[in-house]
Design a protein around this motif. Structure first.
Motif, short mmCIF file in Angstrom:
data_model
loop_
_atom_site.label_atom_id
_atom_site.label_comp_id
_atom_site.label_asym_id
_atom_site.label_seq_id
_atom_site.Cartn_x
_atom_site.Cartn_y
_atom_site.Cartn_z
N LEU A 14 0.87 -1.20 -0.06
CA LEU A 14 0.02 -0.05 -0.11
C LEU A 14 1.03 1.16 -0.06
O LEU A 14 1.88 1.22 0.56
CB LEU A 14 -0.68 0.28 1.51
N LEU A 15 0.38 2.39 -0.69
CA LEU A 15 0.62 3.57 -0.55
C LEU A 15 -0.12 4.25 0.38
O LEU A 15 -1.31 4.37 0.29
CB LEU A 15 0.80 4.63 -1.74
N ILE A 16 0.52 4.96 1.71
CA ILE A 16 -0.28 5.46 2.94
C ILE A 16 0.21 6.87 2.90
O ILE A 16 1.28 7.02 3.07
CB ILE A 16 -0.02 4.80 4.16
N ILE A 17 -0.86 7.84 2.82
CA ILE A 17 -0.45 9.17 2.89
C ILE A 17 -0.92 9.93 4.38
O ILE A 17 -2.08 9.58 4.68
CB ILE A 17 -1.16 10.12 1.88
N LEU A 18 -0.10 10.03 5.35
CA LEU A 18 -0.33 10.73 6.49
C LEU A 18 -0.81 12.29 6.68
O LEU A 18 -0.50 12.90 5.51
CB LEU A 18 0.82 10.26 7.37
N ARG A 19 -1.44 12.38 7.66
CA ARG A 19 -1.88 14.08 8.19
C ARG A 19 -0.72 14.99 7.77
O ARG A 19 -0.98 16.16 7.39
CB ARG A 19 -2.36 14.05 9.30
N THR A 75 -8.71 1.40 13.31
CA THR A 75 -8.19 1.55 12.16
C THR A 75 -6.59 1.78 12.26
O THR A 75 -5.95 2.43 11.16
CB THR A 75 -8.87 2.56 11.08
N ASN A 76 -6.04 1.29 13.37
CA ASN A 76 -4.55 1.27 13.26
C ASN A 76 -4.11 0.31 12.58
O ASN A 76 -4.62 -0.83 12.33
CB ASN A 76 -4.26 1.11 14.94
N LEU A 77 -3.01 0.51 11.87
CA LEU A 77 -2.38 -0.41 10.80
C LEU A 77 -1.09 -0.80 11.17
O LEU A 77 -0.23 -0.11 11.59
CB LEU A 77 -2.50 0.39 9.41
N LEU A 78 -1.00 -2.25 11.08
CA LEU A 78 0.59 -2.74 11.18
C LEU A 78 0.95 -2.82 9.80
O LEU A 78 0.40 -3.54 9.10
CB LEU A 78 0.21 -4.24 11.90
N VAL A 79 2.09 -2.43 9.47
CA VAL A 79 2.52 -2.20 8.28
C VAL A 79 4.18 -2.75 8.22
O VAL A 79 4.87 -1.99 9.09
CB VAL A 79 2.42 -0.92 7.38
N GLU A 80 4.64 -3.62 7.53
CA GLU A 80 5.84 -4.16 7.48
C GLU A 80 6.55 -3.60 6.29
O GLU A 80 6.14 -3.05 4.92
CB GLU A 80 5.83 -5.72 7.35
N GLU A 101 -6.06 7.51 12.99
CA GLU A 101 -6.58 8.90 13.01
C GLU A 101 -5.50 9.78 12.17
O GLU A 101 -5.86 10.81 11.63
CB GLU A 101 -6.71 9.42 14.28
N ASN A 102 -4.11 9.14 11.96
CA ASN A 102 -3.14 9.96 11.27
C ASN A 102 -3.28 9.55 9.74
O ASN A 102 -2.31 10.10 8.94
CB ASN A 102 -1.73 9.67 11.67
N VAL A 103 -4.08 8.69 9.38
CA VAL A 103 -4.06 8.50 7.92
C VAL A 103 -5.05 8.87 7.16
O VAL A 103 -6.23 8.98 7.47
CB VAL A 103 -4.40 6.78 7.77
N CYS A 104 -4.67 9.82 6.27
CA CYS A 104 -5.52 10.60 5.29
C CYS A 104 -5.94 9.74 4.16
O CYS A 104 -7.14 9.82 3.56
CB CYS A 104 -4.90 11.91 4.62
N LEU A 105 -5.13 8.85 3.74
CA LEU A 105 -5.29 8.15 2.21
C LEU A 105 -4.58 7.02 2.14
O LEU A 105 -3.46 6.91 2.49
CB LEU A 105 -5.05 9.14 1.05
N PHE A 106 -4.99 5.72 1.77
CA PHE A 106 -4.21 4.75 1.27
C PHE A 106 -4.70 4.30 0.18
O PHE A 106 -6.18 4.19 -0.23
CB PHE A 106 -4.32 3.70 2.48
N GLY A 107 -3.92 3.44 -0.70
CA GLY A 107 -4.42 2.72 -1.89
C GLY A 107 -3.45 1.66 -2.19
O GLY A 107 -2.09 1.48 -1.69
N GLU A 108 -3.73 0.50 -2.76
CA GLU A 108 -3.04 -0.41 -3.51
C GLU A 108 -1.94 -0.03 -4.28
O GLU A 108 -2.48 0.81 -5.25
CB GLU A 108 -3.81 -1.59 -3.87
#
Length: 129
Positions: free
Chosen positions: A28-33, A49-54, A81-88
């Motif tokens: 994923l691409l994750i864009i934070l606040r 919606t807390n995400l564990l990402v490796e 709460e810090n995630v604005c947007l995410f996508g594959e």
């Protein structure tokens, strides 16, 4: 007695979580606040919606020059709460960016921020006149 988090649907995720469930074990691409762009593999999430990402990298992009550099961060727990947007991320698609040395990209970012800061100060000074 406390109410269950997933009220009314025992054993099932709430409707909003089904989108996240589809993205588990995908890149994923994750864009934070704060504007940071992270790329990594979603491993799990919780009801907040807390995400564990490796294997996360923080991607720094200079759009004018179409170059980027990555900083490896490892494994992160990202507060929902810090995630604005995410996508594959589509591994088949070429994004048109070229990888550049990290030091060069960070220096160019700093230069761009400094020049943007000066422009903002100039606009403020003109408004006072």
């Amino acid at each position: 007695m406390e109410q269950p988090v997933f009220e009314g649907r025992p054993g099932k995720l709430p409707h909003w979580a089904s989108n996240l469930e589809e993205h588990v074990d995908k890149k994923l691409l994750i864009i934070l606040r704060d504007g940071r762009k992270l790329i990594g593999w979603l491993r799990t999430f919780d009801q907040f919606t807390n995400l564990l990402v490796e294997h996360i990298v923080e991607r720094h992009i200079i759009f004018e020059e179409k170059v980027f550099a990555d900083i490896y961060l490892g494994t992160m727990l990202i507060r929902g709460e810090n995630v604005c947007l995410f996508g594959e991320v589509d591994p088949e698609r070429q994004d048109g960016l070229t990888e550049a040395p990290l030091a060069d990209v960070l220096a160019k970012e700093a230069q761009n921020e400094a020049s943007d800061g000066k422009k903002g100060m100039d606009l403020f000074a003109e408004a006072e006149s």
